[in-house]
Design an enzyme around this catalytic site. Structure first.
Site, PDB file in Angstrom:
ATOM      1  N   GLU A 156      -6.279   4.871   8.188  1.00 11.88           N
ATOM      2  CA  GLU A 156      -6.044   6.292   7.877  1.00 11.88           C
ATOM      3  C   GLU A 156      -7.299   6.919   7.277  1.00 11.88           C
ATOM      4  O   GLU A 156      -7.579   8.094   7.514  1.00 11.88           O
ATOM      5  CB  GLU A 156      -4.836   6.427   6.929  1.00 11.88           C
ATOM      6  CG  GLU A 156      -3.538   6.137   7.683  1.00 11.88           C
ATOM      7  CD  GLU A 156      -2.430   5.518   6.846  1.00 11.88           C
ATOM      8  OE1 GLU A 156      -2.482   5.584   5.608  1.00 11.88           O
ATOM      9  OE2 GLU A 156      -1.505   4.947   7.459  1.00 11.88           O
ATOM     10  N   GLU A 191      -5.024  -4.879  10.614  1.00 15.46           N
ATOM     11  CA  GLU A 191      -3.976  -3.859  10.692  1.00 15.46           C
ATOM     12  C   GLU A 191      -4.113  -3.053  11.987  1.00 15.46           C
ATOM     13  O   GLU A 191      -4.805  -2.019  12.008  1.00 15.46           O
ATOM     14  CB  GLU A 191      -4.095  -2.895   9.509  1.00 15.46           C
ATOM     15  CG  GLU A 191      -3.847  -3.527   8.175  1.00 15.46           C
ATOM     16  CD  GLU A 191      -3.224  -2.544   7.195  1.00 15.46           C
ATOM     17  OE1 GLU A 191      -2.277  -2.925   6.525  1.00 15.46           O
ATOM     18  OE2 GLU A 191      -3.675  -1.384   7.134  1.00 15.46           O
ATOM     19  N   GLY A 193       3.267   2.017  10.498  1.00 10.63           N
ATOM     20  CA  GLY A 193       4.249   3.095  10.375  1.00 10.63           C
ATOM     21  C   GLY A 193       5.064   3.323  11.629  1.00 10.63           C
ATOM     22  O   GLY A 193       5.814   4.288  11.723  1.00 10.63           O
ATOM     23  N   GLY A 208       3.177  -1.276   4.073  1.00  8.64           N
ATOM     24  CA  GLY A 208       3.227   0.130   3.682  1.00  8.64           C
ATOM     25  C   GLY A 208       4.649   0.511   3.316  1.00  8.64           C
ATOM     26  O   GLY A 208       5.092   0.335   2.170  1.00  8.64           O
ATOM     27  N   GLY A 209       5.423   0.991   4.300  1.00  6.16           N
ATOM     28  CA  GLY A 209       6.777   1.485   4.071  1.00  6.16           C
ATOM     29  C   GLY A 209       7.662   0.508   3.307  1.00  6.16           C
ATOM     30  O   GLY A 209       8.409   0.910   2.402  1.00  6.16           O
ATOM     31  N   SER A 259       4.012  -2.551   9.903  1.00 10.38           N
ATOM     32  CA  SER A 259       5.467  -2.686  10.055  1.00 10.38           C
ATOM     33  C   SER A 259       5.994  -4.054   9.612  1.00 10.38           C
ATOM     34  O   SER A 259       6.923  -4.596  10.223  1.00 10.38           O
ATOM     35  CB  SER A 259       5.899  -2.353  11.488  1.00 10.38           C
ATOM     36  OG  SER A 259       5.583  -1.009  11.786  1.00 10.38           O
ATOM     37  N   ASN A 261       0.882  -1.171   0.000  1.00  4.26           N
ATOM     38  CA  ASN A 261       0.000   0.000   0.000  1.00  4.26           C
ATOM     39  C   ASN A 261       0.917   1.218   0.000  1.00  4.26           C
ATOM     40  O   ASN A 261       1.552   1.503   1.002  1.00  4.26           O
ATOM     41  CB  ASN A 261      -0.890  -0.035   1.252  1.00  4.26           C
ATOM     42  CG  ASN A 261      -1.688   1.245   1.433  1.00  4.26           C
ATOM     43  OD1 ASN A 261      -1.765   2.078   0.537  1.00  4.26           O
ATOM     44  ND2 ASN A 261      -2.284   1.396   2.612  1.00  4.26           N
ATOM     45  N   TRP A 262       0.977   1.884  -1.133  1.00  8.47           N
ATOM     46  CA  TRP A 262       1.924   2.995  -1.267  1.00  8.47           C
ATOM     47  C   TRP A 262       1.483   4.251  -0.535  1.00  8.47           C
ATOM     48  O   TRP A 262       2.265   5.179  -0.364  1.00  8.47           O
ATOM     49  CB  TRP A 262       2.140   3.322  -2.748  1.00  8.47           C
ATOM     50  CG  TRP A 262       3.153   2.448  -3.414  1.00  8.47           C
ATOM     51  CD1 TRP A 262       3.921   1.474  -2.832  1.00  8.47           C
ATOM     52  CD2 TRP A 262       3.528   2.481  -4.798  1.00  8.47           C
ATOM     53  NE1 TRP A 262       4.741   0.901  -3.764  1.00  8.47           N
ATOM     54  CE2 TRP A 262       4.528   1.507  -4.979  1.00  8.47           C
ATOM     55  CE3 TRP A 262       3.108   3.232  -5.885  1.00  8.47           C
ATOM     56  CZ2 TRP A 262       5.114   1.268  -6.212  1.00  8.47           C
ATOM     57  CZ3 TRP A 262       3.685   2.998  -7.116  1.00  8.47           C
ATOM     58  CH2 TRP A 262       4.687   2.032  -7.284  1.00  8.47           C
ATOM     59  N   LYS A 263       0.192   4.336  -0.215  1.00  8.52           N
ATOM     60  CA  LYS A 263      -0.352   5.567   0.386  1.00  8.52           C
ATOM     61  C   LYS A 263      -0.058   6.742  -0.562  1.00  8.52           C
ATOM     62  O   LYS A 263      -0.059   6.531  -1.789  1.00  8.52           O
ATOM     63  CB  LYS A 263       0.197   5.754   1.798  1.00  8.52           C
ATOM     64  CG  LYS A 263       0.066   4.457   2.610  1.00  8.52           C
ATOM     65  CD  LYS A 263       0.317   4.577   4.058  1.00  8.52           C
ATOM     66  CE  LYS A 263       0.150   3.211   4.709  1.00  8.52           C
ATOM     67  NZ  LYS A 263       0.315   3.228   6.145  1.00  8.52           N
ATOM     68  N   HIS A 273      -9.230   1.505   5.297  1.00  9.08           N
ATOM     69  CA  HIS A 273      -7.922   1.622   5.961  1.00  9.08           C
ATOM     70  C   HIS A 273      -8.056   2.541   7.179  1.00  9.08           C
ATOM     71  O   HIS A 273      -8.835   3.493   7.168  1.00  9.08           O
ATOM     72  CB  HIS A 273      -6.898   2.188   4.974  1.00  9.08           C
ATOM     73  CG  HIS A 273      -5.502   2.067   5.470  1.00  9.08           C
ATOM     74  ND1 HIS A 273      -4.964   2.969   6.363  1.00  9.08           N
ATOM     75  CD2 HIS A 273      -4.545   1.137   5.255  1.00  9.08           C
ATOM     76  CE1 HIS A 273      -3.722   2.591   6.656  1.00  9.08           C
ATOM     77  NE2 HIS A 273      -3.445   1.466   5.996  1.00  9.08           N
TER      78      HIS A 273
HETATM   79  P1  13P Z   1       3.520   0.072   7.403  1.00  9.75           P
HETATM   80  O1  13P Z   1       3.917  -1.222   6.774  1.00  9.75           O
HETATM   81  O2  13P Z   1       4.297   1.260   6.908  1.00  9.75           O
HETATM   82  O3  13P Z   1       3.462  -0.027   8.889  1.00  9.75           O
HETATM   83  O4  13P Z   1       2.003   0.375   6.909  1.00  9.75           O
HETATM   84  C1  13P Z   1       1.065  -0.645   6.984  1.00  9.75           C
HETATM   85  C2  13P Z   1      -0.184  -0.210   6.303  1.00  9.75           C
HETATM   86  O5  13P Z   1      -0.826   0.754   6.678  1.00  9.75           O
HETATM   87  C3  13P Z   1      -0.593  -0.983   5.121  1.00  9.75           C
HETATM   88  O6  13P Z   1      -1.879  -0.674   4.717  1.00  9.75           O
END
Ligand code: 13P
Length: 251
Positions: free
Chosen positions: A97, A167, A173, A234-235, A213, A9-11, A95
């Site tokens: 966020e 999640e 993050g 994500g990251g 993470s 997930n690149w956000k 999500h």
């Molecule tokens: P991270 O892997 O950066 O913690 O993010 C997870 C995420 O929100 C995937 O949707």
């Protein structure tokens, strides 16, 4: 058999040029989709570039969000119908966020789940769990209510294809992943909730991912768990070499 799904997930993190060069690096180095399915969910503005650069066509290119109406006077929103016309297979819905920064409620998320299915795509439905709730012992109630709310009036046939990502927002993050046991507990709980709603057969077909993470060091332990069918990173999905390490995790 549930095929593992390693998804990123690149956000809101990449430019068009970044997306193109990522695709040039990874697209020929991905596993066979019948062994390990790989996906990146990207902002709508990048999707066309990614589709064009998807050389061997092994990466499933998903969207991070869409609106719950197909078309109309909704300035700035992304049409699920247009995503389907582009050939997008997956859309992330719910999500944490989106829940916390954009005030998405279970009702809005449920409408989006319907919109994604109505347009022949599959939702990757995210379920959150905060540290406060974990400490207050509310995890079970919270996870169950998010799954139940999001799936209102979803049919058995639709639920069978579903992907749900567990999640915990304290792990997103933060560099502090849930332990493999905690991740398994959350994913098990989600599968049990689906079993209560739709029966064991459906629950055993749908896939449950862990996100928060995930990195090349912890993915193998996480993927070894019985109820975890993949990850949503994500990251660690931003850098092409790190993403390749994730998709080629040691079994
Ligand atoms: P991270 O892997 O950066 O913690 O993010 C997870 C995420 O929100 C995937 O949707």
């Amino acid at each position: 058999m549930r095929i593992p799904l390693i998804a990123g997930n690149w956000k809101m993190n990449k430019s068009v040029d970044d997306a193109r060069s990522f695709m040039q690096i990874v697209s020929d180095q991905l596993p066979e989709p019948d062994q390990v399915e790989t996906a990146i969910a990207a902002p709508a503005i990048l999707l066309e570039t990614m589709i064009e650069a998807n050389g061997a066509d092994r990466l499933r290119i998903g969207a991070e969000n869409c609106y719950y109406e197909d078309a109309g006077a909704f300035t700035g929103e992304t049409s699920p119908q247009a995503l389907d016309q582009m050939g997008i297979p997956y859309v992330i819905v719910g999500h944490s966020e989106r829940r916390s920064y954009f005030n998405e409620t279970d009702d809005i998320i449920n409408r989006k789940v319907h919109a994604v299915y109505r347009n022949h795509m599959t939702p990757i439905l995210c379920c959150d769990e905060t540290m406060g709730r974990l400490e207050a012992g509310e995890k079970i109630h919270w996870v169950v209510s998010q799954v139940t709310g999001a799936l209102k009036d979803i049919t058995d046939a639709q639920a069978r294809q579903l992907v749900i990502a567990y999640e915990p927002s304290w792990a997103i993050g933060s560099g502090k992943s849930a332990s493999a046991d905690q991740a398994e507990e959350g994913c098990y709980l989600i599968r049990q909730t689906v079993a209560d709603l739709y029966g064991d057969d459906v629950a055993n077909q749908m896939r449950v991912l862990y996100g928060g993470s995930v990195n090349p060091e912890n993915i193998s332990q996480i993927m070894a768990k019985q109820n975890i069918d993949g990850v949503l990173a994500g990251g660690a999905s931003l850098d092409p070499e790190t993403f390749l390490q994730l998709v080629h995790y040691q079994k």
